[in-house]
Scaffold this active site. Sequence first.
Site, PDB file in Angstrom:
ATOM      1  N   ASP A  25       0.827  -1.224   0.000  1.00  0.00           N
ATOM      2  CA  ASP A  25       0.000   0.000   0.000  1.00  0.00           C
ATOM      3  C   ASP A  25       0.855   1.266   0.000  1.00  0.00           C
ATOM      4  O   ASP A  25       0.450   2.304   0.528  1.00  0.00           O
ATOM      5  CB  ASP A  25      -0.947   0.044   1.225  1.00  0.00           C
ATOM      6  CG  ASP A  25      -1.794  -1.205   1.330  1.00  0.00           C
ATOM      7  OD1 ASP A  25      -2.204  -1.712   0.275  1.00  0.00           O
ATOM      8  OD2 ASP A  25      -2.035  -1.672   2.455  1.00  0.00           O
TER       9      ASP A  25
ATOM     10  N   HIS B  86      -4.263  -1.795  -6.015  1.00  0.00           N
ATOM     11  CA  HIS B  86      -3.457  -0.679  -6.500  1.00  0.00           C
ATOM     12  C   HIS B  86      -4.388   0.449  -6.936  1.00  0.00           C
ATOM     13  O   HIS B  86      -5.092   0.330  -7.939  1.00  0.00           O
ATOM     14  CB  HIS B  86      -2.563  -1.128  -7.668  1.00  0.00           C
ATOM     15  CG  HIS B  86      -1.548  -2.151  -7.258  1.00  0.00           C
ATOM     16  ND1 HIS B  86      -0.731  -2.798  -8.139  1.00  0.00           N
ATOM     17  CD2 HIS B  86      -1.216  -2.628  -6.034  1.00  0.00           C
ATOM     18  CE1 HIS B  86       0.067  -3.625  -7.478  1.00  0.00           C
ATOM     19  NE2 HIS B  86      -0.220  -3.551  -6.208  1.00  0.00           N
TER      20      HIS B  86
HETATM   21  P1  GDP Z   1      -0.440   0.199  -3.784  1.00  0.00           P
HETATM   22  O1  GDP Z   1      -1.158  -1.072  -3.513  1.00  0.00           O
HETATM   23  O2  GDP Z   1       1.011   0.173  -3.404  1.00  0.00           O
HETATM   24  O3  GDP Z   1      -0.656   0.698  -5.180  1.00  0.00           O
HETATM   25  O4  GDP Z   1      -1.070   1.305  -2.803  1.00  0.00           O
HETATM   26  P2  GDP Z   1      -2.636   1.557  -2.487  1.00  0.00           P
HETATM   27  O5  GDP Z   1      -3.318   2.000  -3.694  1.00  0.00           O
HETATM   28  O6  GDP Z   1      -3.194   0.380  -1.751  1.00  0.00           O
HETATM   29  O7  GDP Z   1      -2.507   2.710  -1.403  1.00  0.00           O
HETATM   30  C1  GDP Z   1      -1.918   3.921  -1.661  1.00  0.00           C
HETATM   31  C2  GDP Z   1      -2.900   5.022  -1.349  1.00  0.00           C
HETATM   32  O8  GDP Z   1      -2.207   6.257  -1.366  1.00  0.00           O
HETATM   33  C3  GDP Z   1      -4.005   5.180  -2.384  1.00  0.00           C
HETATM   34  O9  GDP Z   1      -5.143   5.650  -1.740  1.00  0.00           O
HETATM   35  C4  GDP Z   1      -3.426   6.222  -3.337  1.00  0.00           C
HETATM   36  O10 GDP Z   1      -4.441   6.917  -4.057  1.00  0.00           O
HETATM   37  C5  GDP Z   1      -2.747   7.113  -2.378  1.00  0.00           C
HETATM   38  N1  GDP Z   1      -1.597   7.879  -2.845  1.00  0.00           N
HETATM   39  C6  GDP Z   1      -0.553   7.517  -3.637  1.00  0.00           C
HETATM   40  N2  GDP Z   1       0.360   8.511  -3.697  1.00  0.00           N
HETATM   41  C7  GDP Z   1      -0.133   9.530  -2.942  1.00  0.00           C
HETATM   42  C8  GDP Z   1       0.362  10.812  -2.571  1.00  0.00           C
HETATM   43  O11 GDP Z   1       1.447  11.225  -2.939  1.00  0.00           O
HETATM   44  N3  GDP Z   1      -0.426  11.563  -1.748  1.00  0.00           N
HETATM   45  C9  GDP Z   1      -1.624  11.129  -1.265  1.00  0.00           C
HETATM   46  N4  GDP Z   1      -2.312  11.919  -0.479  1.00  0.00           N
HETATM   47  N5  GDP Z   1      -2.096   9.922  -1.585  1.00  0.00           N
HETATM   48  C10 GDP Z   1      -1.366   9.131  -2.394  1.00  0.00           C
END
Ligand code: GDP
Length: 423
Positions: A12, A40
């Site tokens: 995440d 993701h």
């Molecule tokens: P992944 O599984 O590694 O792709 O991550 P997830 O999607 O499960 O969780 C990452 C969360 O952080 C999601 O809600 C994204 O929209 C959010 N996100 C990613 N980069 C940023 C950022 O730079 N700032 C903020 N506020 N949210 C972010």
Amino acid sequence: MVKAIVGANWGDEGKGKITDMCADSADIVVRFQGGANAGHTIINEYGRFALHLLPSGVFHKNIINVIGNGVAFDISALKREMTEINEAGIEFKLAVSDRAQILLHHHILMDTYEEERLGDKKFGSTKSGIAPFYSDKYAKVGIQVWELFEKERLLERLKGIYSKVNILFKYLYGKEEVDCMAVYKELLDYAEFIRPYVADTSKLLRQAVKEGKNILLEGQLGTLKDTDHGIYPYVTSSSTLAGYAAVGVGIPPYEIKDIIAITKAYSSAVGEGPFVSEIFGDEAEELRKRGGDKGEYGAKTGRPRRVGWFDAVATRYGCELQGATEVCMTCLDVLGYLDEIKICTAYELDGKEYTDFLTTDALYRAKPVLTALKGWKSDIRGIKSFDELPEEAKAYVEFVEKQIGVKISMVSNGPERHEILYR
Ligand code: GDP
């Protein structure tokens, strides 16, 4: 050029956003491990999506998206996800490895029954069938995609599988037995559905490497969930490391030239297990509410994520195990409300300080050694270059960079595709 995008922490970290962003210059995006338990999150001009099984290159028309041999291939989840993406008006190219293993419905049931059986000793599984799936794969009783097209063989293999599974279902879990013929019929339908996508994707990728194509290998979860090097047994059942990506897609390991480890500006984790820099109560609730793009709640399950301060010990370990050549720090914008921001720089255990990551029981007993940095108390979304960040925000990134020992080449200051600061 082959690049891997992997998680340095518990998962995440924002890999989906970064993969979608890097896909602008990619020809092929490949998932190499894990299954439909991924979540993701991607926010772009088409809307907000949580991809579970499809590679994050699906928003780019000319990219070939590959489901590699290392993936837990859940065909019903793929069907659901393809429908959702197609309904948003998006068309994409897909190839599925003929050697990918198929996640069967009984894996999901078994995951659920086993968590029930374990009671308060449960792992906090997403109940997507991942652990039973990989157990079967390595016990050599799984079904690979090519076997779907060998009807007689398939039926024989299924009879063998269910003669054992049904004993467990009936006598261990006290549940209804699986109807082998119903599974067989379903799989024959699935075979027709996936037939147009099935390919020798290892050959396709090896050829693409020779032609100098840009290939992104997309990891799921992060180092601390790796079966071997993670916080065992609170891990996932496949390797989350870039080193495994070569195996999970079928290319030579030395072809992976760039390994981008993603880390969040704070920590978050789902499931059970030790979490040294975890915070609780109102302090945690505030961070959880403000985290990610819609709060720190699982993209797959909606469960509230556990949150904590940035853990430099865990992240340095995470980056080293990944072999990170560069790091992307996400969610820096989230911390803009804090007067001071803490970072865990060591673990204290039995009166001694440790800067090396520890094994599970020691982690349970360890206390975080925290350093506090001054917060920047402002909204940094909308800022377009690293130099324009408030001094305190730059100092935070530089402090973390020193701690983890790898260049932070990108800082993400918002969930949308364009919100990225290069250094
Ligand atoms: P992944 O599984 O590694 O792709 O991550 P997830 O999607 O499960 O969780 C990452 C969360 O952080 C999601 O809600 C994204 O929209 C959010 N996100 C990613 N980069 C940023 C950022 O730079 N700032 C903020 N506020 N949210 C972010």
